[in-house]
Design a protein around this motif. Structure first.
Motif, PDB file in Angstrom:
ATOM      1  N   LYS A 181       8.980  -0.232  -7.284  1.00  0.00           N
ATOM      2  CA  LYS A 181       8.524  -1.528  -6.780  1.00  0.00           C
ATOM      3  C   LYS A 181       7.769  -1.402  -5.457  1.00  0.00           C
ATOM      4  O   LYS A 181       6.924  -2.234  -5.128  1.00  0.00           O
ATOM      5  CB  LYS A 181       9.715  -2.464  -6.576  1.00  0.00           C
ATOM      6  N   TYR A 182       8.135  -0.386  -4.692  1.00  0.00           N
ATOM      7  CA  TYR A 182       7.481  -0.178  -3.391  1.00  0.00           C
ATOM      8  C   TYR A 182       7.526   1.306  -3.085  1.00  0.00           C
ATOM      9  O   TYR A 182       8.534   1.964  -3.339  1.00  0.00           O
ATOM     10  CB  TYR A 182       8.189  -0.960  -2.279  1.00  0.00           C
ATOM     11  N   ILE A 183       6.442   1.824  -2.514  1.00  0.00           N
ATOM     12  CA  ILE A 183       6.408   3.246  -2.168  1.00  0.00           C
ATOM     13  C   ILE A 183       5.466   3.470  -0.991  1.00  0.00           C
ATOM     14  O   ILE A 183       4.401   2.842  -0.898  1.00  0.00           O
ATOM     15  CB  ILE A 183       5.982   4.104  -3.386  1.00  0.00           C
ATOM     16  N   THR A 184       5.873   4.320  -0.065  1.00  0.00           N
ATOM     17  CA  THR A 184       5.028   4.712   1.052  1.00  0.00           C
ATOM     18  C   THR A 184       5.394   6.121   1.486  1.00  0.00           C
ATOM     19  O   THR A 184       6.560   6.516   1.421  1.00  0.00           O
ATOM     20  CB  THR A 184       5.158   3.745   2.248  1.00  0.00           C
ATOM     21  N   GLU A 185       4.408   6.861   1.925  1.00  0.00           N
ATOM     22  CA  GLU A 185       4.659   8.211   2.442  1.00  0.00           C
ATOM     23  C   GLU A 185       4.739   8.220   3.968  1.00  0.00           C
ATOM     24  O   GLU A 185       4.885   9.287   4.571  1.00  0.00           O
ATOM     25  CB  GLU A 185       3.578   9.170   1.942  1.00  0.00           C
ATOM     26  N   ASP A 186       4.642   7.043   4.583  1.00  0.00           N
ATOM     27  CA  ASP A 186       4.807   6.935   6.039  1.00  0.00           C
ATOM     28  C   ASP A 186       5.401   5.560   6.348  1.00  0.00           C
ATOM     29  O   ASP A 186       4.683   4.607   6.637  1.00  0.00           O
ATOM     30  CB  ASP A 186       3.466   7.112   6.753  1.00  0.00           C
ATOM     31  N   ILE A 209       7.496  13.711  12.073  1.00  0.00           N
ATOM     32  CA  ILE A 209       7.544  13.899  10.616  1.00  0.00           C
ATOM     33  C   ILE A 209       7.545  12.526   9.936  1.00  0.00           C
ATOM     34  O   ILE A 209       8.429  11.710  10.202  1.00  0.00           O
ATOM     35  CB  ILE A 209       8.804  14.688  10.207  1.00  0.00           C
ATOM     36  N   PRO A 210       6.587  12.247   9.064  1.00  0.00           N
ATOM     37  CA  PRO A 210       6.553  10.946   8.380  1.00  0.00           C
ATOM     38  C   PRO A 210       7.761  10.770   7.459  1.00  0.00           C
ATOM     39  O   PRO A 210       8.220  11.720   6.837  1.00  0.00           O
ATOM     40  CB  PRO A 210       5.247  10.996   7.563  1.00  0.00           C
ATOM     41  N   ILE A 211       8.235   9.535   7.375  1.00  0.00           N
ATOM     42  CA  ILE A 211       9.369   9.201   6.522  1.00  0.00           C
ATOM     43  C   ILE A 211       8.850   8.656   5.197  1.00  0.00           C
ATOM     44  O   ILE A 211       8.100   7.675   5.164  1.00  0.00           O
ATOM     45  CB  ILE A 211      10.279   8.160   7.192  1.00  0.00           C
ATOM     46  N   LYS A 212       9.235   9.308   4.120  1.00  0.00           N
ATOM     47  CA  LYS A 212       8.880   8.841   2.775  1.00  0.00           C
ATOM     48  C   LYS A 212       9.949   7.842   2.304  1.00  0.00           C
ATOM     49  O   LYS A 212      11.135   8.069   2.507  1.00  0.00           O
ATOM     50  CB  LYS A 212       8.820  10.021   1.795  1.00  0.00           C
ATOM     51  N   PHE A 213       9.495   6.766   1.650  1.00  0.00           N
ATOM     52  CA  PHE A 213      10.417   5.702   1.260  1.00  0.00           C
ATOM     53  C   PHE A 213       9.947   5.033  -0.018  1.00  0.00           C
ATOM     54  O   PHE A 213       8.743   4.826  -0.225  1.00  0.00           O
ATOM     55  CB  PHE A 213      10.481   4.663   2.387  1.00  0.00           C
ATOM     56  N   LEU A 214      10.912   4.702  -0.874  1.00  0.00           N
ATOM     57  CA  LEU A 214      10.577   3.942  -2.077  1.00  0.00           C
ATOM     58  C   LEU A 214      11.728   3.032  -2.458  1.00  0.00           C
ATOM     59  O   LEU A 214      12.881   3.255  -2.063  1.00  0.00           O
ATOM     60  CB  LEU A 214      10.190   4.855  -3.235  1.00  0.00           C
ATOM     61  N   ILE A 215      11.399   2.000  -3.214  1.00  0.00           N
ATOM     62  CA  ILE A 215      12.372   1.117  -3.834  1.00  0.00           C
ATOM     63  C   ILE A 215      12.167   1.203  -5.336  1.00  0.00           C
ATOM     64  O   ILE A 215      11.071   0.930  -5.841  1.00  0.00           O
ATOM     65  CB  ILE A 215      12.209  -0.341  -3.375  1.00  0.00           C
TER      66      ILE A 215
END
Length: 220
Positions: A181-186, A209-215
């Motif tokens: 539903k949601y994704i970002t590499e930063d 360091i970038p934080i990767k995040f998804l739902i």
């Protein structure tokens, strides 16, 4: 980094009224244990409690189950939770249950009647070596277990600093009946405002360091 043994950890946890010493005893009865019908969220790998202490105090309408495996780290989480609730003006911790459990065996403590609406997986072990990938908390083997108690259209919120784990996890989710539903590499540059920072997140961010995040939503 290995946490040194803390002789006070086990006695302190034993005296804690929101620490659950034997989680499998409550399999199928977590809502009953909380004593209300509030939605339940689950954090897999709560660490020192930075995330769960803030989430629980800020969301009194939600019941939280927080799991880790080491008594030393759970004792630190207990202290963080108690302090967080005190700072927020609460005299007791009334919506968190803290416990030790091997997450690979999470189905020993939760079943289909324990309806979880949201799962948080924050900076789990990436298990990069070949042959160990199945130990990842986002691997299809684990997702199959989560699906037994995760509510239909329920969500998994996943954070990591590890590129390989993140990319593989996207595939794991998509192969196992989840919709991204949601994704970002930063995460911190994305504008996403609903995420509570964790201990590791703050450390990695300070290092640039970038934080990767998804739902990922369960829609199978």
């Amino acid at each position: 980094m290995r946490l040194r043994r803390k002789p006070w950890a086990r006695p302190e946890l034993a005296a804690c009224d929101f620490f659950i010493a034997d989680p499998p005893v409550y399999r199928g009865r977590w809502q009953e244990l909380f004593g209300n019908e509030k939605p339940m969220h689950l954090e897999l790998g709560c660490g020192k409690g930075v995330f769960i202490s803030e989430a629980g105090a800020a969301n009194q309408h939600i019941n939280y189950i927080a799991v880790d495996i080491k008594s030393e780290v759970l004792a630190l989480a207990r202290r963080k939770i108690v302090q967080g609730y005190s700072d927020a003006g609460y005299s007791e911790v009334n919506n968190i249950k803290l416990m030790s459990q091997n997450i690979e065996l999470i189905d020993n403590m939760l079943d289909s009647t324990d309806v979880i609406e949201k799962i948080y997986i924050n900076f789990c072990n990436p298990w990069p070596k070949k042959g160990y990938n199945k130990k990842r908390l986002t691997h299809g083997k684990q997702l199959a277990k989560y699906k037994t108690f995760l509510k239909r259209e329920g969500e998994i919120w996943f954070k990591t600093d590890n590129d390989e784990l993140f990319n593989d996890s996207v595939r794991y989710f998509e192969e196992n009946g989840f919709i991204i539903k949601y994704i970002t590499e930063d995460l911190h540059a994305s504008g996403f405002k609903e995420s509570i920072p964790t201990e590791h997140e703050m450390m990695f961010s300070e290092q640039g360091i970038p934080i990767k995040f998804l739902i990922a939503a369960f829609e199978e």
